[in-house]
Structure formats: structure tokens, C-alpha cells
Design a protein around this motif. Structure first.
Motif: not given
Length: 423
Positions: A258-274
Motif C-alpha cells: 500500500g502507500s504506508a509501508w512500501f519501503d518495508v516491502v522493498a526491503d523484504v522483497f529484496a530478500e526473496i530467494p531464487d
């Protein structure tokens, strides 16, 4: 997108349906009125009138395009914020994967204007809507719609409706993971997630393509709670992949934001494994397009990570002082029919008199009636009947839906276009 459909918006006639527009513009087309480049303050616009800043809109569009690219995210901004196809077009031109929507009517609007990729962030069990979507999928091989599923019963209803419609192409679905007990829609447990995925696999009409959810519903949300839920979402995607549930796909969809936590989304999605195939990391933030002067201005991730930039509030509601019954009170001619008020009351920002603007010192909006805002004024307030008062608004999702045709104005008040909404 469908440029012909967008072009037809300029052919619509201006009349009494559209609030705030100059009475003497009646009968002109929207395109003809835009070509006149009228001034918001001196060329016949009536109060109340909502204006969208052309410069700030462009800034916000560019900022989120850059942000998504920097963090390796695909972007499907939530179009239910504005329901404005002209803004959908500008978002797609700036690299958006597609548009996120919430209900079938919104999908119909987007399709009427040629949007080819839609993420429906909601369950869809309406047989009539599913029949229409089956027809759209059959008629346009480039059209893709992805929607939530969160129950075995929902999957069965979808399957029955699509089979009855003779669907020739499966509808893509993602299992929605609930944000926690007591949250909104979504599957509560990993075991239930597996059961829903199994139900999808048992059909020929649905195709499981990923997992998704909305972190804004995390109870007592803070960065750590949101992060923990997002990691659970990522773990669910990995577990599904390991179990072979995504066999045959070209990509796996993992979506939040959403529009309140997209920085946390970006951080965690950067951790998605192959995983077995590439992951489409799909961010869905939508309120950024106009931003606001309340809820999202306080909660924007850019407050937490200022090095990423800053969104700018792009809306201002211009009202006029119609009554000054006492030194401590005044009333302007805009209320619940005109201003967003579900999260915060409007904020008095500027007073305009005789072509000059000054800060709205000593002026506070304390309540809204249907067509009036109640103002409390201190001894510092220089406010007279007839003055224009510019209000900042909170929560753009309930600002756009009160105005069908919104002037897009440069900083000097020159109106360069009109944004048509469809709610």
C-alpha cells in the motif's frame, strides 16, 4: 492503452454535471475549455473547486517510477485511488506493469480505456462479472487479469461460473495471505493456504501464479510487525514453489504494497530467494499519485528514508468564506460533499484576496456539514466574507471520488487539462 477512448474524453461537453467549472463554459467540449487555458482564480471558476497541481503530479509520478526501478520492483499502482484513465495512462507510460483495481466495475472502466494488465486486489466470486471477464480473456489474447483467492468455496464458485461461461483461457489467481487474526480478507493459516492452492490446481479454469496480500491491514502495524508478515508471505511463495505448485509458469507473482509501508516491502522483497523461475515483485501503492496533507503525509515511507526523495501533496480544495458570524468563527462553502474527511479533517493552508495569497494563520477546520466547513479563528486570523480559502485534504482515495472533472492547474493557476474520474 486505448488512445482513441482517451481522446474521446476531450469531446465530452461541459455542463451542470461538473462542479466548480465556469458557468459560461457550458456547451464547450472539455478539449475546447482546456485549450482556453483559463485561470482558476480569475476566469469564472466557482467555489468550491478542487484543483490538482500539474507540477506536483508530475513530480510524484516521476519519483515512484524511479523508486520502483531502483528497488527492482514491478509496479501496478492502485487505480481505485483516482479511477482516472488519464492518470492510468501516465502511470503506464512511466513503466507501470499494469493497474491494480478492487471491484469488477473498476475493471470494466480500465478495459474500456485499453488497460491490458490488471491486478484485482480482491476476491471475485460474482458469476456475472466472471462471465464478462471470460469474454474479455477470449476476445483479447494480450489481456491479463490476476485476482485473489482465499477460500476453497470461493474457488468452487469461480470454477463453476467460468465453466458455465465456456472460458477458454484460465484466469490467473494468487492466494491471498491474511495480515493476521482480525485483519481483513485472506487465508489465516499455512494449512488453509495449501488447501486453497489444491482447490485451484483441481480446476481447469484457474491457474495459480503466486501469492499476495496487503500489509496495511497488519494489526498494530509498525515496521517490525509489517516486516514479519512480509517474510511470512515470501516464505509461503518459496514453500509453494518447492512443492511444485508453480510448475509450468514463466514467472511467479509475489505482491504487496500500500502507500504506508512500501519501503518495508522493498526491503523484504529484496530478500526473496531464487525460485524455480523469476519472481515478479509487484508493488501496488496508489495514493502517491496525488499524495495528501494528512494521513499519508504523516505515514509516507519517505519520512523514514528521506534519502529516497519526498512526495508532494498535489490537491487543494478552493472554497469561499460565506459567513463570518463572530470574531472566533467563520464558514466556507465546502463540506462533506466536496472534501475527504474519513481520516482527517481538511487543513486551512492559504487565504486568497484580491489576487494575493498569504498563510491561513489562526484558521482551523473543526467540523464539516454537508456543504459547509466550520472554521475556528483566532485573533491572528485575517479573514473576510468573500475571501478564497485553500484547503489541504487527507486521504486521496475519498477526494477523487467526489469530483468527476478536476482542473489540472499550473502553479500560477493556469488550467492546462481536466482529469475525468469514473466512480
Amino acid at each position: 492503452m486505448g488512445n482513441e477512448a482517451l481522446a474521446r474524453l476531450a469531446e465530452e461537453r461541459v455542463d451542470h454535471r461538473f462542479k466548480g467549472l465556469p458557468p459560461d463554459a457550458g456547451g464547450l467540449t472539455v478539449g475546447e475549455l482546456a485549450a482556453q487555458r483559463r485561470n482558476l482564480f480569475t476566469d469564472g471558476f466557482t467555489t468550491p473547486v478542487l484543483a490538482l497541481s500539474a507540477e506536483r503530479l508530475e513530480h510524484n509520478l516521476a519519483l515512484m517510477e524511479t523508486y520502483a526501478d531502483r528497488h527492482g520492483l514491478a509496479f501496478a499502482p492502485h487505480g481505485k485511488t483516482s479511477m482516472a484513465p488519464q492518470l492510468f495512462q501516465r502511470q503506464i507510460e512511466r513503466g507501470a506493469w499494469g493497474i491494480t483495481l478492487a471491484v469488477p466495475h473498476q475493471v470494466r472502466v480500465a478495459r474500456a480505456f485499453g488497460v491490458e494488465r490488471i491486478f484485482l486486489a480482491n476476491e471475485l466470486v460474482d458469476a456475472s462479472a466472471l462471465r464478462w471477464i471470460a469474454g474479455e480473456l477470449a476476445a483479447d489474447p494480450h489481456f491479463r487479469l490476476v485476482c485473489y483467492v482465499d477460500s476453497v468455496s470461493g474457488v468452487r464458485l469461480m470454477d463453476a461460473a467460468l465453466r458455465a461461461a465456456g472460458a477458454g483461457r484460465p484466469l490467473d489467481v494468487v492466494v491471498e495471505l491474511a495480515a493476521g487474526e482480525g485483519a481483513r480478507t485472506g487465508v489465516r493459516t499455512d494449512e488453509e493456504c495449501g488447501a486453497v492452492a489444491d482447490a485451484v490446481a483441481a480446476t481447469d479454469t484457474l491457474r495459480l501464479v503466486g501469492v499476495a496480500g496487503y500489509e496495511g491491514e497488519v494489526p498494530r502495524a509498525d515496521p517490525e510487525r509489517v516486516r514479519a508478515w512480509l517474510r511470512r508471505l515470501v516464505a509461503l511463495a518459496a514453500a509453494f514453489d518447492e512443492a511444485g505448485r508453480f510448475a509450468g509458469l514463466d514467472e511467479i507473482v509475489v505482491s504487496a504494497g500500500g502507500s504506508a509501508w512500501f519501503d518495508v516491502v522493498a526491503d523484504v522483497f529484496a530478500e526473496i530467494p531464487d525460485l524455480s523461475v523469476p519472481v515478479l515483485k509487484l508493488l501496488r501503492s496508489g495514493a502517491y499519485v496525488s499524495h495528501d496533507d494528512g494521513h499519508y503525509r504523516r505515514l509516507t515511507p519517505f519520512n523514514r528514508v528521506p534519502g529516497e526523495g519526498a512526495l508532494e501533496p498535489a490537491f487543494r480544495l478552493w472554497t469561499q468564506v460565506v459567513s463570518r458570524p463572530s470574531p472566533g468563527q467563520a464558514f466556507v462553502n465546502a463540506g462533506k460533499r466536496d472534501a475527504a474527511y474519513d481520516l482527517d479533517l481538511p487543513v486551512a493552508q492559504v487565504v486568497r484576496r484580491d489576487g494575493a495569497e498569504r498563510p491561513a494563520t489562526g484558521i482551523t477546520v473543526t467540523a464539516l456539514s454537508d456543504q459547509h466547513a466550520w472554521l475556528e479563528t483566532t485573533a491572528d486570523a485575517d479573514l473576510e466574507v468573500g475571501d478564497w480559502l485553500g484547503l489541504g485534504l487527507s486521504h486521496p482515495c475519498t477526494a477523487f471520488d467526489k469530483w468527476q472533472l478536476i482542473p489540472l492547474a499550473d502553479a500560477d493557476g493556469t488550467v492546462v487539462d481536466y482529469i475525468r474520474t469514473f466512480f
